[in-house]
Design an enzyme around this catalytic site. Structure first.
Site, PDB file in Angstrom:
ATOM      1  N   GLU A   1      74.234  18.493  74.209  1.00 31.11           N
ATOM      2  CA  GLU A   1      73.087  17.583  74.195  1.00 31.11           C
ATOM      3  C   GLU A   1      72.008  18.221  73.338  1.00 31.11           C
ATOM      4  OE1 GLU A   1      70.131  15.185  77.217  1.00 31.11           O
ATOM      5  OE2 GLU A   1      70.533  17.288  77.660  1.00 31.11           O
TER       6      GLU A   1
ATOM      7  N   ARG B   1      68.469  18.470  72.483  1.00 30.10           N
ATOM      8  CA  ARG B   1      67.154  18.086  72.988  1.00 30.10           C
ATOM      9  C   ARG B   1      66.178  18.095  71.815  1.00 30.10           C
ATOM     10  NH1 ARG B   1      65.545  18.183  78.331  1.00 30.10           N
ATOM     11  NH2 ARG B   1      63.563  17.632  77.355  1.00 30.10           N
TER      12      ARG B   1
ATOM     13  N   ARG C   1      63.479  13.219  74.582  1.00 27.90           N
ATOM     14  CA  ARG C   1      62.867  12.858  75.866  1.00 27.90           C
ATOM     15  C   ARG C   1      61.350  12.703  75.745  1.00 27.90           C
ATOM     16  NH1 ARG C   1      65.600  10.799  78.187  1.00 27.90           N
ATOM     17  NH2 ARG C   1      67.099  12.275  79.096  1.00 27.90           N
TER      18      ARG C   1
ATOM     19  N   HIS D   1      64.783   9.689  85.781  1.00 31.84           N
ATOM     20  CA  HIS D   1      64.546  11.019  86.352  1.00 31.84           C
ATOM     21  C   HIS D   1      63.492  10.964  87.451  1.00 31.84           C
ATOM     22  CE1 HIS D   1      66.100  11.627  82.297  1.00 31.84           C
ATOM     23  NE2 HIS D   1      66.594  12.768  82.722  1.00 31.84           N
TER      24      HIS D   1
ATOM     25  N   LYS E   1      72.569   6.816  83.906  1.00 26.58           N
ATOM     26  CA  LYS E   1      72.350   8.229  84.234  1.00 26.58           C
ATOM     27  C   LYS E   1      71.134   8.342  85.143  1.00 26.58           C
ATOM     28  CE  LYS E   1      70.780  12.633  82.398  1.00 26.58           C
ATOM     29  NZ  LYS E   1      70.136  13.322  81.273  1.00 26.58           N
TER      30      LYS E   1
ATOM     31  N   ARG F   1      76.820  19.163  90.496  1.00 26.21           N
ATOM     32  CA  ARG F   1      77.226  19.618  89.165  1.00 26.21           C
ATOM     33  C   ARG F   1      78.666  20.131  89.182  1.00 26.21           C
ATOM     34  NH1 ARG F   1      72.680  20.005  85.953  1.00 26.21           N
ATOM     35  NH2 ARG F   1      70.666  20.052  87.000  1.00 26.21           N
TER      36      ARG F   1
ATOM     37  N   SER G   1      68.391  23.829  80.909  1.00 23.70           N
ATOM     38  CA  SER G   1      67.379  22.828  80.553  1.00 23.70           C
ATOM     39  C   SER G   1      66.830  22.108  81.775  1.00 23.70           C
ATOM     40  CB  SER G   1      67.967  21.796  79.575  1.00 23.70           C
ATOM     41  OG  SER G   1      68.984  21.043  80.200  1.00 23.70           O
TER      42      SER G   1
ATOM     43  N   GLN H   1      70.899  24.141  87.023  1.00 23.16           N
ATOM     44  CA  GLN H   1      72.021  24.068  86.079  1.00 23.16           C
ATOM     45  C   GLN H   1      72.871  25.331  86.183  1.00 23.16           C
ATOM     46  OE1 GLN H   1      71.177  23.410  81.724  1.00 23.16           O
ATOM     47  NE2 GLN H   1      71.086  21.314  82.483  1.00 23.16           N
TER      48      GLN H   1
END
EC number: 4.2.1.10
Length: 218
Positions: free
Chosen positions: A29, A31, A56, A116, A142, A180, A200, A204
């Site tokens: 991804e 960013r 974002r 989010h 998502k 995850r 990020s 994670q």
């Protein structure tokens, strides 16, 4: 798929990080909002790599400080260049414009619509409403919410199972780590993991550790 975020500030560093990340993950991804400067040519280069192009918005926890118009134009350029995925927020008023552009340009890009909540995991009815709205707009829904408990984790896993194959769902924070690890088994299209020291989002998992765990659980 395992997706590894690329969070460098410099474009050359980002491309090098992506090459290294793809030794361990299936996709990266980019960013783009974290980059100090980015051009249309850079987006073309990123689109050649199996990737999600994410720019974002600041109002959704990102770092994009330039105009929304420039952000949309960069995302359109990624679509024009057949990036594997682009990510756009559910709250972005112009998200349908991107879908229309993709359809009219016969691009192969899949559009992820994202939501989010960095403070909590809402009730399951509210999350279902979010996912349904996202799927009416884009190809993939998502959501990433902050998990505070096992109950939150179970809510997220439940929704992965309900929308298997068309969802990416993440529980942020320590309590959400299980989402995850088990996400792929429960129907999430991908799970995010980080290169060492380059997370990020909170919670994670390091990609090497994640691969070891996934190997153990079969």
């Amino acid at each position: 798929m395992i997706c590894i975020p690329v969070i460098d500030e410099n474009v050359c560093d980002a491309i090098n990080s992506a090459k290294e990340a793809l030794k361990y993950g299936d996709i990266v991804e980019f960013r783009v909002d974290l980059l100090k400067d980015v051009t249309f040519e850079d987006i073309e280069e990123f689109s050649k790599v199996p990737s999600i192009i994410t720019i974002r918005a600041e109002w959704e926890g990102g770092n994009w400080k330039k105009s929304d118009n420039e952000r949309i134009e960069l995302l359109k350029h990624a679509i024009k260049n057949n990036a594997k995925f682009v990510d756009i927020e559910l709250k972005e008023e112009r998200n349908l414009e991107l879908v229309k552009y993709r359809n009219e340009s016969n691009s192969n890009t899949k559009i992820i619509i994202s939501y989010h909540d960095f403070e909590k995991t809402p009730e399951i009815d509210e999350l279902i409403e979010v996912v349904e709205k996202e799927l009416k707009i884009g190809d993939i829904a998502k959501f990433a919410t902050f998990a505070h408990s096992k109950e939150d984790t179970l809510k997220i896993l439940n929704l992965m199972n309900k929308y298997a194959g068309k969802i990416i769902a993440i529980g942020m924070g320590e309590s959400g780590k299980l989402t995850r690890i088990l996400g792929l088994d429960f129907g999430s299209i991908l799970t995010f993991a980080s290169m060492e020291g380059k997370a990020s989002a909170p919670g994670q998992v390091d990609v090497k550790k994640l691969k070891e765990i996934l190997k153990l659980i079969g």
